[in-house]
Scaffold this motif. Structure first.
Motif, PDB file in Angstrom:
ATOM      1  N   SER A 159       0.813  -1.206   0.000  1.00 31.88           N
ATOM      2  CA  SER A 159       0.000   0.000   0.000  1.00 31.88           C
ATOM      3  C   SER A 159       0.845   1.254   0.000  1.00 31.88           C
ATOM      4  CB  SER A 159      -0.939   0.003   1.193  1.00 31.88           C
ATOM      5  OG  SER A 159      -0.298   0.600   2.273  1.00 31.88           O
ATOM      6  N   ALA A 160       0.191   2.348  -0.241  1.00 30.03           N
ATOM      7  CA  ALA A 160       0.885   3.603  -0.473  1.00 30.03           C
ATOM      8  C   ALA A 160       1.711   4.115   0.701  1.00 30.03           C
ATOM      9  CB  ALA A 160      -0.116   4.660  -0.885  1.00 30.03           C
ATOM     10  N   THR A 173      -6.725   1.171   2.179  1.00 25.76           N
ATOM     11  CA  THR A 173      -5.288   1.205   1.894  1.00 25.76           C
ATOM     12  C   THR A 173      -4.915   0.634   0.527  1.00 25.76           C
ATOM     13  OG1 THR A 173      -5.203  -0.819   3.213  1.00 25.76           O
ATOM     14  CG2 THR A 173      -4.421   1.206   4.259  1.00 25.76           C
ATOM     15  N   GLN A 206      -1.125   2.272 -12.754  1.00 27.08           N
ATOM     16  CA  GLN A 206      -0.395   2.934 -11.677  1.00 27.08           C
ATOM     17  C   GLN A 206      -0.282   1.953 -10.512  1.00 27.08           C
ATOM     18  OE1 GLN A 206      -2.262   6.547 -10.451  1.00 27.08           O
ATOM     19  NE2 GLN A 206      -0.634   7.089  -9.010  1.00 27.08           N
ATOM     20  N   SER A 207       0.947   1.733 -10.053  1.00 25.94           N
ATOM     21  CA  SER A 207       1.132   0.671  -9.062  1.00 25.94           C
ATOM     22  C   SER A 207       0.731   1.126  -7.669  1.00 25.94           C
ATOM     23  CB  SER A 207       2.579   0.204  -9.063  1.00 25.94           C
ATOM     24  OG  SER A 207       3.429   1.292  -8.788  1.00 25.94           O
ATOM     25  N   GLY A 208       0.917   2.394  -7.380  1.00 28.04           N
ATOM     26  CA  GLY A 208       0.543   2.883  -6.059  1.00 28.04           C
ATOM     27  C   GLY A 208       0.090   4.313  -6.203  1.00 28.04           C
ATOM     28  N   PHE A 209       0.576   5.153  -5.352  1.00 26.27           N
ATOM     29  CA  PHE A 209       0.232   6.562  -5.482  1.00 26.27           C
ATOM     30  C   PHE A 209       1.414   7.346  -6.024  1.00 26.27           C
ATOM     31  CE2 PHE A 209      -2.891   4.882  -2.616  1.00 26.27           C
ATOM     32  CZ  PHE A 209      -4.058   5.450  -3.094  1.00 26.27           C
ATOM     33  N   THR A 219      -4.056   0.208  -3.311  1.00 29.92           N
ATOM     34  CA  THR A 219      -3.577   1.055  -4.403  1.00 29.92           C
ATOM     35  C   THR A 219      -4.400   0.760  -5.659  1.00 29.92           C
ATOM     36  OG1 THR A 219      -2.033  -0.614  -5.179  1.00 29.92           O
ATOM     37  CG2 THR A 219      -1.237   0.902  -3.471  1.00 29.92           C
ATOM     38  N   PRO A 220      -4.267   1.587  -6.709  1.00 31.31           N
ATOM     39  CA  PRO A 220      -4.959   1.281  -7.973  1.00 31.31           C
ATOM     40  C   PRO A 220      -4.609  -0.122  -8.488  1.00 31.31           C
ATOM     41  CG  PRO A 220      -4.147   3.527  -8.021  1.00 31.31           C
ATOM     42  CD  PRO A 220      -3.630   2.921  -6.742  1.00 31.31           C
ATOM     43  N   LEU A 221      -3.337  -0.502  -8.405  1.00 35.66           N
ATOM     44  CA  LEU A 221      -2.953  -1.850  -8.840  1.00 35.66           C
ATOM     45  C   LEU A 221      -3.675  -2.903  -8.008  1.00 35.66           C
ATOM     46  CD1 LEU A 221      -1.137  -3.737 -10.558  1.00 35.66           C
ATOM     47  CD2 LEU A 221       0.594  -3.524  -8.783  1.00 35.66           C
ATOM     48  N   ASN A 222      -3.722  -2.695  -6.699  1.00 35.54           N
ATOM     49  CA  ASN A 222      -4.403  -3.649  -5.821  1.00 35.54           C
ATOM     50  C   ASN A 222      -5.868  -3.816  -6.202  1.00 35.54           C
ATOM     51  OD1 ASN A 222      -2.016  -3.670  -4.481  1.00 35.54           O
ATOM     52  ND2 ASN A 222      -2.796  -2.871  -2.541  1.00 35.54           N
TER      53      ASN A 222
END
Lengths: 335, 335
Positions: A40-41, B275, A304-307, B277-280
């Motif tokens: 997570s971010a 929590t 986008q993998s995270g933020f 992310t976009p990937l998650n």
């Protein structure tokens, strides 16, 4: 070394050291923890701030470096003496100081200019970790009572294969000029290795273009194959992908350095070849199911993998989504 | 060196050398051509016989080695002098002989006992290629007019994540003790790195067992993610897999060295966490489609890769096959 100096060094070194046992110690020069999905971010925030805190220069007449957030020291390659004698002396003093300060893992990156220091580092207890053309990375795990948990180096090469069928139901095939298939007259799909930093989808499009001159776009991942003990004892992950050729490309050229020839072959003729292995036959089944529409394979999309700003390549197979804007809306990613 | 000796060496060296330009030169110590799908059995026969022909010892007071089927020399690590002075002298004479004989690529594997020779090899024109704990591999491309086509080293680490849901529709989640997520209270799926030589399916089962004590069996590959610049600048290939837990495992333990805690969490609660992310979120979509039966993901099955004895792990997604005996019959693999 004066006790006061050592105490000061120790306090700098210990700033980010905790008491808990740790299984994996990552050097701060790379991402501390690989982004293995479902992370997570918040870690990015911490990663960034802990790097800043850990970036304090450690240079008291010792080998210079910065300590990371994992009880380790990353030596600064620029500050490592090139003279083996000076290097050896500095390393000896440094290792005593590091041990006293509770440092666990030491990462030392030596470029070709410092190749004569490598033997002395090994004499001092360092081990080879990995190497690139530009450097050898050596590591030393200082604690005597805890086995080294330093992370391994890269374990896989990645290969791609392309299933390209045109509007006449002909499949793009090649005969290799090099290697064990040379002179055998064996037709196969275009394949190749992914270049460092390249997406597998880009690699498939590039290989088809380089080998045959055919312009084709990625459409689906059809199957994968993992094999061990392939190149330099490493493992190999192979992705078979379906690519859609631009229409009207009758003429196939071929890369003379690598291929004997390349051609469009009627699909039924290719399927009937006697040279397919058991693995090939199974891969073929995925290809045929894709062609008759009963199997879509996996989509691929940069996400986008995270933020943070970077995007990774995600491959997913559920049929309810197509990778378009509707999906973004469905996932609550756009308003 | 007497002309007759050089001529004899040249004739041995040239035995397997062709005139065609070659793009990729593989050392004979590894498989000459990676088994990238759609290759065929005859190459194994040729590979075997050409290895035998190429295995002739080359040792005329020079560094000993055998030439491979790709115009290259693989030096015998056992025969390389440990004394830097002797090593340097032998290397100098050898390189002149190799150039005269038309050798292209030279592969030199130096163990830690020979670490003091590495600097001298670099002085002579060798470059770092890759390294393991047991050795540094150096290469030298001798032709001055052709760029080096020697193959790259491993490019990826491979990670796995496990989606494990029990009969109460609870998902297995963990909080990490180490790294950037430490102290953040973030729940995530169990993840980890594949160990060298391990199938990704085995890795997922092992990680779940080690981290949580839960016994679970691989069922499907749900999605993949490729990212670049991860560990030591290499790329990372991540596989999200669905595993089926043995029923009745209420109690979750956790690996104290790596985790803060582990638990079964109601799936709806996990999905609703803030929590992700976009990937998650996208990976989650694959998980939910798998759970509701609208998406099967990819099967995995060990398959004979060619006509040799070894088997590779094949992952495929078409729904007409289930990986059972019926499939073998369908493919004509069993009578």
């Amino acid at each position: 070394m004066a006790c006061a100096r050592l105490a000061a060094l120790r306090s700098v070194l210990l700033r980010s050291i905790g008491a808990s046992p740790r299984k994996i110690i990552w050097p701060a020069t790379s991402r501390p923890h690989p982004a293995l999905g479902f992370s997570s971010a918040p870690r990015l925030v911490e990663s960034s701030s802990s790097m800043a805190a850990a970036g304090t220069e450690v240079s008291c007449g010792l080998l210079a470096g910065r300590h990371d957030a994992y009880d380790g020291i990353i030596l600064d390659p620029e500050s490592i003496p090139q003279s083996p004698a000076t290097f050896t002396e500095a390393l000896q003093v440094s290792m005593a100081a590091w041990r006293g300060a509770g440092v666990k893992g030491v990462w030392m990156r030596l470029p070709p200019t410092h190749a004569h220091c490598i033997g002395h580092a090994v004499d001092a207890g360092f081990e080879f970790h990995h190497a690139e053309k530009e450097y050898v990375m050596l590591t030393c795990w200082l604690p005597r009572d805890v086995p080294s948990p330093l992370p391994p180096n890269a374990s896989h090469q990645v290969g791609v294969g392309a299933f390209v069928v045109n509007e006449k139901r002909e499949v793009l095939v090649v005969q290799e000029r090099l290697g064990p298939l040379r002179g055998k007259g064996v037709w196969k799909l275009p394949t190749g290795l992914v270049i460092a930093g390249e997406d597998i989808t880009e690699a498939a499009e590039r290989e088809v273009g380089e080998e045959t001159g055919i312009k084709a776009k990625f459409d689906a991942v059809l199957a994968m194959r993992q094999a061990h003990g392939v190149a330099f004892g490493k493992s190999d992950m192979f992705f078979l992908m379906a690519l859609k050729p631009e229409p009207g490309q009758e003429k196939v050229s071929f890369q003379a350095a690598e291929l004997e020839c390349a051609a469009w072959m009627p699909l039924d003729d290719y399927v009937a070849l006697p040279t397919h292995t058991p693995l090939n036959l199974r891969l073929m089944n995925s290809c045929l199911a894709y062609l008759d529409g009963s199997y879509r394979g996996l989509w691929a999309r940069r996400v986008q993998s995270g933020f943070k700003a970077t995007q990774d390549l995600l491959m997913f197979g559920e049929q309810s989504l197509s990778g378009g804007r509707d999906e973004d809306a469905w996932l609550g990613l756009v308003k």
